[in-house]
Design a protein around this motif. Structure first.
Motif, PDB file in Angstrom:
ATOM      1  N   MET A   1     -40.653 -47.885  37.909  1.00  0.00           N
ATOM      2  CA  MET A   1     -40.422 -48.053  39.314  1.00  0.00           C
ATOM      3  C   MET A   1     -39.508 -49.258  39.554  1.00  0.00           C
ATOM      4  O   MET A   1     -38.643 -49.200  40.408  1.00  0.00           O
ATOM      5  CB  MET A   1     -41.757 -48.227  40.048  1.00  0.00           C
ATOM      6  N   SER A   2     -39.704 -50.309  38.799  1.00  0.00           N
ATOM      7  CA  SER A   2     -38.877 -51.500  38.987  1.00  0.00           C
ATOM      8  C   SER A   2     -37.408 -51.211  38.712  1.00  0.00           C
ATOM      9  O   SER A   2     -36.533 -51.698  39.429  1.00  0.00           O
ATOM     10  CB  SER A   2     -39.347 -52.635  38.074  1.00  0.00           C
TER      11      SER A   2
ATOM     12  N   LEU B   1     -41.533 -54.546  44.907  1.00  0.00           N
ATOM     13  CA  LEU B   1     -41.885 -55.316  43.716  1.00  0.00           C
ATOM     14  C   LEU B   1     -43.363 -55.690  43.729  1.00  0.00           C
ATOM     15  O   LEU B   1     -44.018 -55.696  42.686  1.00  0.00           O
ATOM     16  CB  LEU B   1     -41.009 -56.557  43.598  1.00  0.00           C
ATOM     17  N   GLY B   2     -43.882 -56.022  44.912  1.00  0.00           N
ATOM     18  CA  GLY B   2     -45.318 -56.290  45.029  1.00  0.00           C
ATOM     19  C   GLY B   2     -46.141 -55.073  44.642  1.00  0.00           C
ATOM     20  O   GLY B   2     -47.151 -55.177  43.934  1.00  0.00           O
ATOM     21  N   ALA B   3     -45.719 -53.894  45.100  1.00  0.00           N
ATOM     22  CA  ALA B   3     -46.418 -52.656  44.752  1.00  0.00           C
ATOM     23  C   ALA B   3     -46.354 -52.393  43.253  1.00  0.00           C
ATOM     24  O   ALA B   3     -47.344 -51.969  42.641  1.00  0.00           O
ATOM     25  CB  ALA B   3     -45.824 -51.478  45.528  1.00  0.00           C
TER      26      ALA B   3
ATOM     27  N   THR C   1     -54.690 -49.409  43.982  1.00  0.00           N
ATOM     28  CA  THR C   1     -53.813 -48.263  44.208  1.00  0.00           C
ATOM     29  C   THR C   1     -53.545 -48.070  45.693  1.00  0.00           C
ATOM     30  O   THR C   1     -52.407 -47.790  46.096  1.00  0.00           O
ATOM     31  CB  THR C   1     -54.435 -46.984  43.611  1.00  0.00           C
ATOM     32  N   LEU C   2     -54.569 -48.240  46.515  1.00  0.00           N
ATOM     33  CA  LEU C   2     -54.396 -48.112  47.960  1.00  0.00           C
ATOM     34  C   LEU C   2     -53.386 -49.137  48.475  1.00  0.00           C
ATOM     35  O   LEU C   2     -52.435 -48.787  49.176  1.00  0.00           O
ATOM     36  CB  LEU C   2     -55.737 -48.296  48.680  1.00  0.00           C
ATOM     37  N   TRP C   3     -53.564 -50.407  48.113  1.00  0.00           N
ATOM     38  CA  TRP C   3     -52.647 -51.442  48.586  1.00  0.00           C
ATOM     39  C   TRP C   3     -51.243 -51.247  48.026  1.00  0.00           C
ATOM     40  O   TRP C   3     -50.246 -51.473  48.719  1.00  0.00           O
ATOM     41  CB  TRP C   3     -53.178 -52.837  48.249  1.00  0.00           C
ATOM     42  N   SER C   4     -51.146 -50.822  46.780  1.00  0.00           N
ATOM     43  CA  SER C   4     -49.844 -50.551  46.186  1.00  0.00           C
ATOM     44  C   SER C   4     -49.133 -49.439  46.953  1.00  0.00           C
ATOM     45  O   SER C   4     -47.940 -49.533  47.249  1.00  0.00           O
ATOM     46  CB  SER C   4     -50.024 -50.170  44.724  1.00  0.00           C
ATOM     47  N   SER C   5     -49.866 -48.398  47.290  1.00  0.00           N
ATOM     48  CA  SER C   5     -49.287 -47.284  48.048  1.00  0.00           C
ATOM     49  C   SER C   5     -48.847 -47.720  49.437  1.00  0.00           C
ATOM     50  O   SER C   5     -47.788 -47.306  49.923  1.00  0.00           O
ATOM     51  CB  SER C   5     -50.297 -46.145  48.169  1.00  0.00           C
TER      52      SER C   5
END
Length: 140
Positions: A1-2, A21-23, A75-79
Motif C-alpha cells: 500500500m505504501s 501512511l497512518g493507515a 483494522t477499523l481505524w485503518s479503514s
C-alpha cells in the motif's frame, strides 16, 4: 500500500498522504498482533486459560478481551483513515472536473452510508439483546 501511495499521480494532497501512511502503519501493527498471539498462546490449554483469567488472578478478563479484539479495532481505524484519504484525494484532485468527482465520490459515499447503516443496525441488535438477556459478560 505504501508503494501505491508514493507513486500515485497526481501526488496525494497532504491530508490524504498523511492518513494513508497512518493507515498503512496501523495495518502493519495489526499484522504483528495477529502473528504474535498464536505463537505466544500456542502452549496454553483451554483449562489453563480459564485459570489465568478466573477471578482476575493473573490477568483481567477485560484486558485480555481488549488485547484479543485489538486487531479488529486496528483494522477499523485503518479503514477509516484510508477512506478519509480517498475522500480527500477525490475532492482535491477533481476540483476542475465536477463530473469526475461525482463518478468517484458517489460510490465512496454509498460505501460510507452502508457502513454507518450496518453499525447502527449492529448497535440496535446489541441493545435489544442486552434488554432481553441483560448485560452480556464473558463466561469462564
Amino acid at each position: 500500500m505504501s508503494a501505491a501511495i508514493l507513486t500515485i499521480s497526481p501526488p496525494a494532497p497532504p491530508l490524504a498522504f498523511s492518513v494513508w501512511l497512518g493507515a498503512a502503519g496501523l495495518s502493519a501493527c495489526g499484522l504483528f498482533i495477529v502473528q504474535y498471539f498464536p505463537i505466544q498462546a500456542f502452549s496454553i490449554s483451554d483449562k489453563d486459560m480459564v485459570n489465568l483469567v478466573k477471578d482476575n488472578n493473573y490477568i483481567s478478563s477485560a484486558l485480555l478481551a481488549i488485547a484479543v479484539a485489538s486487531p479488529v479495532i486496528i483494522t477499523l481505524w485503518s479503514s477509516i483513515l484510508f477512506a478519509i484519504g480517498i475522500a480527500d484525494y477525490i475532492i482535491q484532485n477533481t476540483r476542475d472536473e465536477p463530473r469526475f468527482m461525482l463518478l468517484s465520490l458517489v460510490p465512496v459515499t454509498i460505501g460510507f452510508m452502508a457502513s454507518a447503516t450496518v453499525m447502527i443496525i449492529g448497535s440496535i441488535i446489541g441493545q435489544r439483546i442486552e434488554a432481553h438477556v441483560g448485560v452480556l459478560s464473558p463466561v469462564f
